[in-house]
Design an enzyme around this catalytic site. Structure first.
Site, PDB file in Angstrom:
ATOM      1  N   GLN A  11       0.814  -1.210   0.000  1.00  0.00           N
ATOM      2  CA  GLN A  11       0.000   0.000   0.000  1.00  0.00           C
ATOM      3  C   GLN A  11       0.854   1.270   0.000  1.00  0.00           C
ATOM      4  O   GLN A  11       0.520   2.242  -0.695  1.00  0.00           O
ATOM      5  CB  GLN A  11      -0.994   0.005   1.162  1.00  0.00           C
ATOM      6  CG  GLN A  11      -0.419  -0.122   2.549  1.00  0.00           C
ATOM      7  CD  GLN A  11      -1.514  -0.137   3.609  1.00  0.00           C
ATOM      8  OE1 GLN A  11      -2.678   0.139   3.340  1.00  0.00           O
ATOM      9  NE2 GLN A  11      -1.141  -0.465   4.827  1.00  0.00           N
ATOM     10  N   ALA A  57       8.361  -5.194   4.779  1.00  0.00           N
ATOM     11  CA  ALA A  57       8.526  -5.481   6.207  1.00  0.00           C
ATOM     12  C   ALA A  57       7.707  -6.699   6.580  1.00  0.00           C
ATOM     13  O   ALA A  57       6.703  -7.012   5.937  1.00  0.00           O
ATOM     14  CB  ALA A  57       8.098  -4.289   7.057  1.00  0.00           C
ATOM     15  N   TYR A  58       8.148  -7.371   7.604  1.00  0.00           N
ATOM     16  CA  TYR A  58       7.326  -8.376   8.277  1.00  0.00           C
ATOM     17  C   TYR A  58       6.558  -7.614   9.350  1.00  0.00           C
ATOM     18  O   TYR A  58       7.137  -7.124  10.313  1.00  0.00           O
ATOM     19  CB  TYR A  58       8.206  -9.458   8.904  1.00  0.00           C
ATOM     20  CG  TYR A  58       7.432 -10.526   9.655  1.00  0.00           C
ATOM     21  CD1 TYR A  58       7.190 -11.764   9.070  1.00  0.00           C
ATOM     22  CD2 TYR A  58       6.944 -10.293  10.930  1.00  0.00           C
ATOM     23  CE1 TYR A  58       6.483 -12.741   9.756  1.00  0.00           C
ATOM     24  CE2 TYR A  58       6.235 -11.261  11.614  1.00  0.00           C
ATOM     25  CZ  TYR A  58       6.008 -12.481  11.022  1.00  0.00           C
ATOM     26  OH  TYR A  58       5.288 -13.436  11.705  1.00  0.00           O
ATOM     27  N   TYR A 123       8.401  -7.700  17.141  1.00  0.00           N
ATOM     28  CA  TYR A 123       8.284  -6.886  15.930  1.00  0.00           C
ATOM     29  C   TYR A 123       9.028  -5.567  16.110  1.00  0.00           C
ATOM     30  O   TYR A 123       9.854  -5.179  15.271  1.00  0.00           O
ATOM     31  CB  TYR A 123       6.812  -6.626  15.608  1.00  0.00           C
ATOM     32  CG  TYR A 123       6.608  -5.524  14.596  1.00  0.00           C
ATOM     33  CD1 TYR A 123       6.912  -5.723  13.252  1.00  0.00           C
ATOM     34  CD2 TYR A 123       6.110  -4.274  14.982  1.00  0.00           C
ATOM     35  CE1 TYR A 123       6.745  -4.713  12.320  1.00  0.00           C
ATOM     36  CE2 TYR A 123       5.934  -3.262  14.066  1.00  0.00           C
ATOM     37  CZ  TYR A 123       6.247  -3.481  12.736  1.00  0.00           C
ATOM     38  OH  TYR A 123       6.078  -2.473  11.821  1.00  0.00           O
ATOM     39  N   TRP A 153      -4.704   0.956  -1.484  1.00  0.00           N
ATOM     40  CA  TRP A 153      -4.379  -0.352  -2.040  1.00  0.00           C
ATOM     41  C   TRP A 153      -4.475  -1.449  -0.990  1.00  0.00           C
ATOM     42  O   TRP A 153      -4.349  -2.624  -1.319  1.00  0.00           O
ATOM     43  CB  TRP A 153      -2.979  -0.336  -2.641  1.00  0.00           C
ATOM     44  CG  TRP A 153      -2.862   0.611  -3.784  1.00  0.00           C
ATOM     45  CD1 TRP A 153      -2.369   1.895  -3.757  1.00  0.00           C
ATOM     46  CD2 TRP A 153      -3.276   0.389  -5.127  1.00  0.00           C
ATOM     47  NE1 TRP A 153      -2.444   2.469  -5.003  1.00  0.00           N
ATOM     48  CE2 TRP A 153      -2.996   1.560  -5.870  1.00  0.00           C
ATOM     49  CE3 TRP A 153      -3.860  -0.698  -5.793  1.00  0.00           C
ATOM     50  CZ2 TRP A 153      -3.281   1.686  -7.227  1.00  0.00           C
ATOM     51  CZ3 TRP A 153      -4.132  -0.569  -7.141  1.00  0.00           C
ATOM     52  CH2 TRP A 153      -3.848   0.604  -7.849  1.00  0.00           C
TER      53      TRP A 153
END
Length: 286
Positions: A11, A57-58, A123, A153
């Site tokens: 996005q 990214a995770y 994270y 998106w």
């Protein structure tokens, strides 16, 4: 100027791609696997970009508590590899990080780039480690911390974003319970992309914060979404403990953007203005 955009189909990546004024080479999973270090190096070395922008990214925050190796592979070790490639190619490295690098130390006023980070989750730690490695390896870099992204998106890996999730659940007639004790600034990717590009073109280097302006809780953000969308679902404010997420989130992670002033870069509009524009643009696309 040649720009390699990693995560071009996400996005944020899509919004950057539509606004970047230079020669753009979109890099998605079809081009190379970020976690395949030799493949990444070979691909980027072949195209020789002047700027490498990493949007990948995770970001499965809760899953990272149970599978930290995946979070660190993408957010730390893959970032280290990209930083080394950028250094070797003498390319500027632009990387996106998160407000989740904060949270351990109590805060009640907007956090500056110089404030001490302290992640509460795997994270957040994996993203902070990525920041540190870039700073150690690169001579020309731009790290941009942001917060709570939503874009037209959607978030490909997550299958939506907070706004879309709220609208979907509300349309199903289900009650919603949303936390009211996490204060941050949800950010429209269109605004983040615009300000990021202005900063890149102005020669910004180092660590910067970019979000929409003002602060809110996730509950009050949801409340505004429903107000603007003309919906009246059952919405209840709850605490983070009541919600019971696996990973801890920062109770206050509003980011100060005062560093933008030194480069003459206007701050993005308020989150209220941003979500109104998002919903308007969304309606036109449906």
């Amino acid at each position: 100027m040649k720009i390699a955009l990693i995560g071009a189909k996400g996005q944020l990546g899509r919004d950057l791609a539509t606004q970047l004024p230079q020669t753009l080479i979109p890099c998605s999973r079809e081009q190379f696997d970020l976690t395949n270090f030799s493949q990444s190096r070979n691909y980027l070395t072949a195209i020789k970009p002047d700027i490498i922008i990493n949007c990948s990214a995770y970001n499965f925050v809760d899953q990272a508590e149970n599978e930290p190796e995946n979070a660190f592979l993408v957010n730390t070790w893959s970032v280290k590899n990209l930083a080394q490639i950028a250094r070797d190619l003498e390319a500027k490295f632009v990387h996106y990080s998160t407000d989740y690098v904060f949270g351990l130390y109590p805060a009640s006023t907007p956090l500056h780039e110089t404030d001490r980070p302290g992640p509460l989750s795997n994270y957040g730690l994996s993203k902070l480690n990525g920041e540190y490695l870039i700073q150690q390896i690169c001579t020309d870099y731009l790290i941009i911390r942001t917060c709570g992204l939503y874009g037209l998106w959607g978030s490909g890996g997550k299958g939506g974003n907070f706004v879309e999730t709220m609208l979907r659940v509300a349309s199903q007639g289900k009650p919603l319970r949303v936390v009211n004790d996490q204060i941050c600034t949800p950010t429209f990717t269109e605004d983040l992309a615009k300000t990021s590009i202005q900063l890149i073109l102005a020669g910004g280097t180092g660590l910067f914060h970019i979000t929409n302006q003002n602060e809110t809780s996730w509950h009050d953000f949801a409340k505004e979404i429903f107000h603007l969308a003309g919906l009246t679902p059952s919405l209840t404010a709850i605490t983070s403990n009541e919600f019971g997420a696996i990973a801890k989130r920062p109770p206050y992670s509003v980011l100060s953007m005062s560093r933008l002033d030194s480069f003459g870069i206007p701050k993005p509009p308020s989150w209220q203005d941003a979500v109104a524009r998002y919903l308007h643009a969304r309606k036109k696309r449906i």
